[in-house]
Design a protein around this motif. Structure first.
Motif, PDB file in Angstrom:
ATOM      1  N   HIS A  67      -3.877   9.382  -9.141  1.00 38.76           N
ATOM      2  CA  HIS A  67      -4.177   7.948  -9.043  1.00 38.76           C
ATOM      3  C   HIS A  67      -4.073   7.466  -7.598  1.00 38.76           C
ATOM      4  CE1 HIS A  67      -4.006   3.676 -10.406  1.00 38.76           C
ATOM      5  NE2 HIS A  67      -3.185   3.547  -9.372  1.00 38.76           N
ATOM      6  N   LEU A  68      -2.999   7.836  -6.930  1.00 30.29           N
ATOM      7  CA  LEU A  68      -2.796   7.376  -5.548  1.00 30.29           C
ATOM      8  C   LEU A  68      -3.804   8.011  -4.597  1.00 30.29           C
ATOM      9  CD1 LEU A  68       1.114   7.488  -5.347  1.00 30.29           C
ATOM     10  CD2 LEU A  68      -0.347   5.490  -5.748  1.00 30.29           C
ATOM     11  N   ARG A  69      -4.075   9.300  -4.784  1.00 29.93           N
ATOM     12  CA  ARG A  69      -5.020   9.990  -3.909  1.00 29.93           C
ATOM     13  C   ARG A  69      -6.413   9.381  -4.046  1.00 29.93           C
ATOM     14  NH1 ARG A  69      -3.887  16.055  -3.981  1.00 29.93           N
ATOM     15  NH2 ARG A  69      -4.372  15.768  -6.182  1.00 29.93           N
ATOM     16  N   ALA A  70      -6.802   9.016  -5.260  1.00 34.13           N
ATOM     17  CA  ALA A  70      -8.117   8.402  -5.472  1.00 34.13           C
ATOM     18  C   ALA A  70      -8.241   7.069  -4.754  1.00 34.13           C
ATOM     19  CB  ALA A  70      -8.367   8.212  -6.971  1.00 34.13           C
ATOM     20  N   ARG A  71      -7.119   6.445  -4.444  1.00 33.18           N
ATOM     21  CA  ARG A  71      -7.130   5.153  -3.743  1.00 33.18           C
ATOM     22  C   ARG A  71      -6.834   5.297  -2.266  1.00 33.18           C
ATOM     23  NH1 ARG A  71      -6.761   5.056  -8.715  1.00 33.18           N
ATOM     24  NH2 ARG A  71      -7.418   3.285 -10.009  1.00 33.18           N
ATOM     25  N   GLY A  72      -6.816   6.534  -1.785  1.00 31.05           N
ATOM     26  CA  GLY A  72      -6.712   6.782  -0.355  1.00 31.05           C
ATOM     27  C   GLY A  72      -5.325   6.941   0.199  1.00 31.05           C
ATOM     28  N   ALA A  73      -4.296   6.929  -0.649  1.00 28.35           N
ATOM     29  CA  ALA A  73      -2.931   7.095  -0.157  1.00 28.35           C
ATOM     30  C   ALA A  73      -2.730   8.517   0.351  1.00 28.35           C
ATOM     31  CB  ALA A  73      -1.924   6.786  -1.261  1.00 28.35           C
ATOM     32  N   ARG A  75      -4.146  -0.715   1.767  1.00 38.32           N
ATOM     33  CA  ARG A  75      -4.753  -0.273   0.503  1.00 38.32           C
ATOM     34  C   ARG A  75      -4.186  -1.041  -0.686  1.00 38.32           C
ATOM     35  NH1 ARG A  75      -3.653   4.646   3.157  1.00 38.32           N
ATOM     36  NH2 ARG A  75      -5.536   5.744   3.807  1.00 38.32           N
ATOM     37  N   GLN A  76      -5.014  -1.157  -1.714  1.00 41.53           N
ATOM     38  CA  GLN A  76      -4.586  -1.699  -3.007  1.00 41.53           C
ATOM     39  C   GLN A  76      -4.403  -0.519  -3.941  1.00 41.53           C
ATOM     40  OE1 GLN A  76      -3.976  -5.018  -3.588  1.00 41.53           O
ATOM     41  NE2 GLN A  76      -3.150  -4.415  -5.581  1.00 41.53           N
ATOM     42  N   LEU A  77      -3.176  -0.225  -4.350  1.00 40.59           N
ATOM     43  CA  LEU A  77      -2.911   0.974  -5.135  1.00 40.59           C
ATOM     44  C   LEU A  77      -3.026   0.755  -6.631  1.00 40.59           C
ATOM     45  CD1 LEU A  77       0.139   2.473  -3.184  1.00 40.59           C
ATOM     46  CD2 LEU A  77      -2.297   3.014  -2.939  1.00 40.59           C
ATOM     47  N   PHE A  78      -2.800  -0.461  -7.094  1.00 40.73           N
ATOM     48  CA  PHE A  78      -2.863  -0.769  -8.532  1.00 40.73           C
ATOM     49  C   PHE A  78      -3.640  -2.047  -8.763  1.00 40.73           C
ATOM     50  CE2 PHE A  78       0.738   2.055  -8.181  1.00 40.73           C
ATOM     51  CZ  PHE A  78       0.677   2.809  -9.329  1.00 40.73           C
ATOM     52  N   GLY A  91       0.775  -1.236   0.000  1.00 41.02           N
ATOM     53  CA  GLY A  91       0.000   0.000   0.000  1.00 41.02           C
ATOM     54  C   GLY A  91       0.800   1.277   0.000  1.00 41.02           C
TER      55      GLY A  91
END
Length: 217
Positions: free
Chosen positions: A171-177, A214-217, A146
């Motif tokens: 991309h990362l922000r949309a996945r919560g990073a 989190r799953q980033l990709f 993550g």
């Protein structure tokens, strides 16, 4: 035989955070290293060196700075941006990118093979910037547990690598990073709001981000 890494807090500050010498950049070793905040950095005349530096560059996504000219370039850009469609091409373009003050590149053929295997295993990723069918910029890095660690970037056109960073940040922000690791703070990344933190602070951020899963990709 897989490597056993010392704890990152044992890194030598007087040697830029050197932790270990030797081993190969296999998928197993690279995943184990990045999960602990460690990365390989070849040094001429040494076996493969693994580091966790005393100062670490990061980009907190909430502090991403996009200046007026870059925002305009992003709005008006005719370029197409993709993910993971040309990993090897991006890495080799980074390898060939001239670096001020450097006679060569740290991206050795050994590392190219290692990261291409890491990409095939689903851990290494690239962002590509295209002008028609020509690659004009991009970056690559590693996502483990993550957290994304940027490795290198290149550009053949002004702002192309910065637009790759912006696409990655979105991309990362949309996945919560909340941040990504840039390893070393450079003027190029400082313009975008990156900062330098201590090793202890970085490792705390790393652990907190990993804990979310989190799953980033």
């Amino acid at each position: 035989m897989p490597l056993t890494f010392p704890t990152p807090s044992a890194a030598r500050d007087d040697l830029d955070g050197l932790l270990l010498l030797g081993g190969q950049p296999t998928v197993e070793n690279l995943v184990a290293a990045y999960s602990q905040g460690i990365f390989p950095w070849p040094v001429d005349g040494w076996p493969l060196a693994w580091f966790c530096p005393p100062r670490r560059g990061i980009l907190r996504l909430a502090r991403l700075h996009v200046g007026r000219s870059l925002a305009r370039a992003q709005r008006q850009s005719p370029w197409r941006i993709s993910f993971d469609t040309a990993f090897g091409q991006v890495m080799r373009a980074c390898q060939a990118q001239p670096r001020p003050g450097q006679a060569g590149t740290w991206i050795t053929p050994q590392l190219v093979r290692g990261y291409e295997a890491l990409h095939a295993a689903g851990y290494a990723h690239s962002v590509e910037v295209w002008e028609d069918n020509t690659l004009v910029g991009g970056l690559y890095g590693v996502a483990v547990r993550g957290v994304f660690a940027g490795e290198s970037m290149f550009h053949c056109q002004p702002n192309a690598s910065k637009l790759a960073v912006l696409a990655l940040a979105e991309h990362l922000r949309a996945r919560g990073a909340s941040f990504f690791d840039i390893q070393q703070l450079t003027p190029h990344m400082a313009v975008l709001g990156s900062e330098e933190v201590s090793r202890d602070e970085f490792l705390a951020l790393l652990a907190a981000e990993q804990g979310v899963g989190r799953q980033l990709f």
